[in-house]
Design an enzyme around this catalytic site. Structure first.
Site, PDB file in Angstrom:
ATOM      1  N   HIS A  16       0.829  -1.075   0.211  1.00  0.00           N
ATOM      2  CA  HIS A  16       0.313  -0.141   0.452  1.00  0.00           C
ATOM      3  C   HIS A  16       0.936   1.555   0.206  1.00  0.00           C
ATOM      4  O   HIS A  16       0.172   1.818   0.031  1.00  0.00           O
ATOM      5  CB  HIS A  16      -1.173  -0.055   1.794  1.00  0.00           C
ATOM      6  CG  HIS A  16      -0.257   0.771   2.585  1.00  0.00           C
ATOM      7  ND1 HIS A  16       0.246  -0.635   3.029  1.00  0.00           N
ATOM      8  CD2 HIS A  16       0.312   1.738   3.208  1.00  0.00           C
ATOM      9  CE1 HIS A  16       1.177  -0.198   4.281  1.00  0.00           C
ATOM     10  NE2 HIS A  16       0.981   1.441   4.074  1.00  0.00           N
TER      11      HIS A  16
HETATM   12  C1  UD1 Z   1      -1.683   5.823   5.866  1.00  0.00           C
HETATM   13  C2  UD1 Z   1      -0.574   5.959   6.626  1.00  0.00           C
HETATM   14  C3  UD1 Z   1       0.240   5.381   6.461  1.00  0.00           C
HETATM   15  C4  UD1 Z   1      -0.363   3.459   6.971  1.00  0.00           C
HETATM   16  C5  UD1 Z   1      -1.567   3.220   6.857  1.00  0.00           C
HETATM   17  C6  UD1 Z   1      -2.215   2.538   6.688  1.00  0.00           C
HETATM   18  C7  UD1 Z   1      -0.044   8.398   6.444  1.00  0.00           C
HETATM   19  C8  UD1 Z   1       0.530   9.636   6.412  1.00  0.00           C
HETATM   20  N1  UD1 Z   1       0.040   7.255   6.207  1.00  0.00           N
HETATM   21  O1  UD1 Z   1      -2.084   6.196   5.163  1.00  0.00           O
HETATM   22  O2  UD1 Z   1       1.496   5.100   6.933  1.00  0.00           O
HETATM   23  O3  UD1 Z   1       0.006   2.680   6.732  1.00  0.00           O
HETATM   24  O4  UD1 Z   1      -2.949   4.496   6.266  1.00  0.00           O
HETATM   25  O5  UD1 Z   1      -3.856   1.323   5.503  1.00  0.00           O
HETATM   26  O6  UD1 Z   1      -0.281   8.684   8.065  1.00  0.00           O
HETATM   27  N2  UD1 Z   1      -9.067   5.391   1.914  1.00  0.00           N
HETATM   28  C9  UD1 Z   1     -10.451   4.926   1.623  1.00  0.00           C
HETATM   29  N3  UD1 Z   1     -11.079   4.113   2.647  1.00  0.00           N
HETATM   30  C10 UD1 Z   1     -10.165   5.059   4.116  1.00  0.00           C
HETATM   31  C11 UD1 Z   1      -9.513   5.259   3.997  1.00  0.00           C
HETATM   32  C12 UD1 Z   1      -8.256   5.949   3.119  1.00  0.00           C
HETATM   33  O7  UD1 Z   1     -10.874   4.261   0.302  1.00  0.00           O
HETATM   34  O8  UD1 Z   1     -11.019   4.559   4.852  1.00  0.00           O
HETATM   35  C13 UD1 Z   1      -8.953   5.433   0.702  1.00  0.00           C
HETATM   36  C14 UD1 Z   1      -9.191   7.206  -0.288  1.00  0.00           C
HETATM   37  O9  UD1 Z   1      -8.562   6.950  -1.067  1.00  0.00           O
HETATM   38  C15 UD1 Z   1      -7.520   7.876   0.478  1.00  0.00           C
HETATM   39  C16 UD1 Z   1      -6.930   6.203   0.474  1.00  0.00           C
HETATM   40  O10 UD1 Z   1      -7.038   5.495   0.748  1.00  0.00           O
HETATM   41  O11 UD1 Z   1      -7.239   8.732  -0.126  1.00  0.00           O
HETATM   42  C17 UD1 Z   1      -5.240   6.796   1.506  1.00  0.00           C
HETATM   43  O12 UD1 Z   1      -5.547   7.122   2.293  1.00  0.00           O
HETATM   44  P1  UD1 Z   1      -4.870   7.919   3.876  1.00  0.00           P
HETATM   45  O13 UD1 Z   1      -5.371   7.637   4.872  1.00  0.00           O
HETATM   46  O14 UD1 Z   1      -4.401   8.924   3.306  1.00  0.00           O
HETATM   47  O15 UD1 Z   1      -3.167   7.315   3.306  1.00  0.00           O
HETATM   48  P2  UD1 Z   1      -2.537   5.485   3.519  1.00  0.00           P
HETATM   49  O16 UD1 Z   1      -2.307   4.958   2.483  1.00  0.00           O
HETATM   50  O17 UD1 Z   1      -4.264   4.647   4.139  1.00  0.00           O
END
Ligand code: UD1
Length: 388
Positions: A218
Site C-alpha cells: 500500500h
Molecule cells: C495511511 C498512513 C500509512 C499507513 C496506512 C495504513 C499516513 C501518511 N499514511 O496511509 O502510514 O501505513 O494508512 O493503511 O498517515 N481510503 C479509503 N478508505 C479509507 C481510508 C482511505 O478508501 O477508509 C483511500 C482514500 O482514497 C485515500 C487513500 O485510501 O485517499 C489513502 O488514505 P490515507 O489515509 O491518506 O493514507 P494511506 O495510504 O491509507
C-alpha cells in the site's frame, strides 16, 4: 482524583496499538484513569476501521473527528483544528498518540502547544508517544516526518526496541523521557490469536490446511507509479506459480490497479473464480484483524511493505520479505524473520530464500515483545500523573 486520558487513533495500524492500553486500564479499575477513545476518521471505511474495533473488543470511540481523506496538508490541518476543540472541551491530563500516521503528528503538535485556560500554571496535557524512536532515515516517507515531529514534541516516549532508545538519545531526548516497554502490537496479536483461528477465513477461501503465501502492498512509492506496481505484480505472479498468493487490497492499491489497467494481473476473488482450490495472485477485500492474523500465522511466507506486518511475522516466526529500500524496524532483520529486499524481481526471489533460511536456522523474538507492553505503558503513565 481520576486523570483523564485521551487515547487517539486515526488509521488502520493504530487500533492494535491503542487496544492494549485500553484493556490494561479497563481490566484494572483501581487505576486512577478515565479514558476517552478519539478516532480522527483518517480511515473511515468499515473494512479499514469499524471491523477492527469489534475484533479488538474496543467500544465505539466516544469522539470521531470525521476528517476523511485528503492531501497531507488538508488531512493534517483538519485533524489539528478538530482536535484542538476536543482538548478544550475534554481538558485531558494525558494525551496518548501511537505510531506514525498523519493523525499522530497532527494531534501531537496541537497537544504540545495547548495551554488550557491560557493559564501557564495549568500547563498542558502530558503528551505520550507510543512506538517512539523508530527511524528509517528516509525523509521521503511521510511516516518518517511524522515520527520525527511527534517524538520531538512528546513528553513521554514509549519504545518497542532498544535501537529506538538509541535513536532518541542521539536526537537529544532526555533519558528520563524514554521508556522501553515492548511492543503493544504484539500484545494485540497474542490476545487475539485464538479468536483468529476461529474466524473461518481460510476455510472460506478453500485454503485451510493448504500452503499459501500472503502479500500486502500500500505504500505510495510501491503502488502509485504504474511501472513499479506492474513489475511487482509480475514478480508476485511468478511466485504464485508454486502456491496461491493472497493479496488483500488497500483501497489505494485497488484504485491504482484499476487506474493503470492492471486488473488482469490478479484473480479478483469478487468475481467467480471458476475453479477450486484457488490459484495465482488472489486480490481480496481488505481483511479484518482476525482474518489477517489467521492468514499471517498460517502463511508459508509473507511479502509486505507494511511496518506492522514486519513485526507480526517476526512474532509468529513466519518468513517475511520487505518490499522497500529501508526499514524503521531493523530489529525484525537483526533478530527476527525479516529480510529487506527492495523491489527488483531477483532481489525479491533471493529475499524469499533468505527469509526461509532465517526461519529454518531459528530467528528469535525481540525483548519485551511478550504481550505486556500495555500494562507497562499504563504503569508509566500513572507515575507522572500521580506525582503532579
Ligand atoms: C495511511 C498512513 C500509512 C499507513 C496506512 C495504513 C499516513 C501518511 N499514511 O496511509 O502510514 O501505513 O494508512 O493503511 O498517515 N481510503 C479509503 N478508505 C479509507 C481510508 C482511505 O478508501 O477508509 C483511500 C482514500 O482514497 C485515500 C487513500 O485510501 O485517499 C489513502 O488514505 P490515507 O489515509 O491518506 O493514507 P494511506 O495510504 O491509507
Amino acid at each position: 482524583m481520576r486523570s483523564r486520558i485521551l487515547l487517539v487513533a486515526g488509521a488502520r495500524p493504530n487500533y492494535m496499538k491503542i487496544a492494549p492500553i485500553y484493556w490494561a486500564i479497563r481490566e484494572n479499575p483501581s487505576l486512577p484513569f478515565t479514558v476517552d477513545l478519539v478516532h480522527t476518521g483518517q480511515h473511515y471505511d468499515e473494512a479499514m476501521s469499524g471491523n477492527f474495533f469489534r475484533d479488538l473488543d474496543l467500544p465505539e470511540p466516544s469522539i470521531n473527528l470525521g476528517v476523511g481523506s485528503g492531501s497531507h496538508a488538508l488531512q493534517t490541518a483538519k485533524v489539528m483544528v478538530a482536535f484542538e476543540g476536543v482538548l478544550l472541551e475534554k481538558r485531558p491530563d494525558i494525551v496518548v498518540v501511537v505510531g506514525d500516521v498523519n493523525s499522530t503528528a497532527a494531534c501531537a503538535l496541537v497537544t504540545s502547544k495547548m495551554r488550557l485556560d491560557g493559564d501557564a500554571r495549568l500547563g498542558r496535557p502530558v503528551l505520550a508517544h507510543v512506538e517512539a524512536g523508530l527511524r528509517s532515515r528516509d525523509r521521503s516517507m511521510p511516516e518518517e516526518v511524522n515520527r520525527v515531529v511527534t517524538d520531538a514534541v512528546s513528553d513521554l516516549l514509549f519504545t518497542t526496541c532498544r535501537d529506538a532508545d538509541e535513536n532518541l538519545l542521539a536526537e537529544g531526548i532526555a533519558r528520563e523521557q524514554i521508556h522501553f516497554v515492548g511492543n503493544p502490537m504484539i500484545d494485540s496479536l497474542r490476545r487475539c490469536l485464538a479468536a483468529a483461528e476461529q474466524s473461518g477465513f481460510l476455510d472460506r477461501l478453500g485454503l485451510d490446511g493448504s500452503p499459501f503465501g500472503l502479500c500486502t502492498l500500500h505504500r505510495p512509492s510501491n503502488v502509485d507509479v504504474p511501472e513499479v506496481l506492474e513489475g511487482l505484480l509480475e514478480t508476485l505472479a511468478e511466485i504464485a506459480v508454486d502456491m496461491p498468493l493472497l493479496l488483500p487490497l488497500h483501497p489505494r492499491t485497488r484504485r491504482r490497479i484499476e487506474q493503470f489497467g492492471l486488473e488482469e494481473r490478479i484473480a479478483d476473488v469478487r468475481r467467480p473464480m471458476g475453479r477450486r482450490p484457488p490459484r495465482g495472485v488472489l486480490g481480496l477485500e481488505p481483511l479484518s484483524y482476525l482474518e489477517m492474523l489467521q492468514a499471517l500465522r498460517a502463511a508459508q511466507f509473507v511479502l509486505t511493505d507494511s511496518g506492522g506486518v514486519q513485526e507480526e511475522t517476526t512474532a509468529l516466526g513466519v518468513p517475511c520479505v520487505t518490499l522497500r529500500a529501508n526499514t524503521e524496524r531493523p530489529v525484525t532483520i537483526l533478530q527476527g524473520t525479516n529480510v529487506l529486499a527492495g523491489l527488483g524481481r531477483r532481489e525479491i526471489l533471493d529475499g524469499l530464500q533468505a527469509a526461509r533460511r532465517k526461519v529454518a536456522q531459528g530467528a528469535c523474538i525481540p525483548a519485551l515483545w511478550d504481550g505486556r507492553a500495555g500494562e507497562r505503558i499504563v504503569a508509566a503513565l500513572a507515575q507522572p500523573v500521580g506525582g503532579q
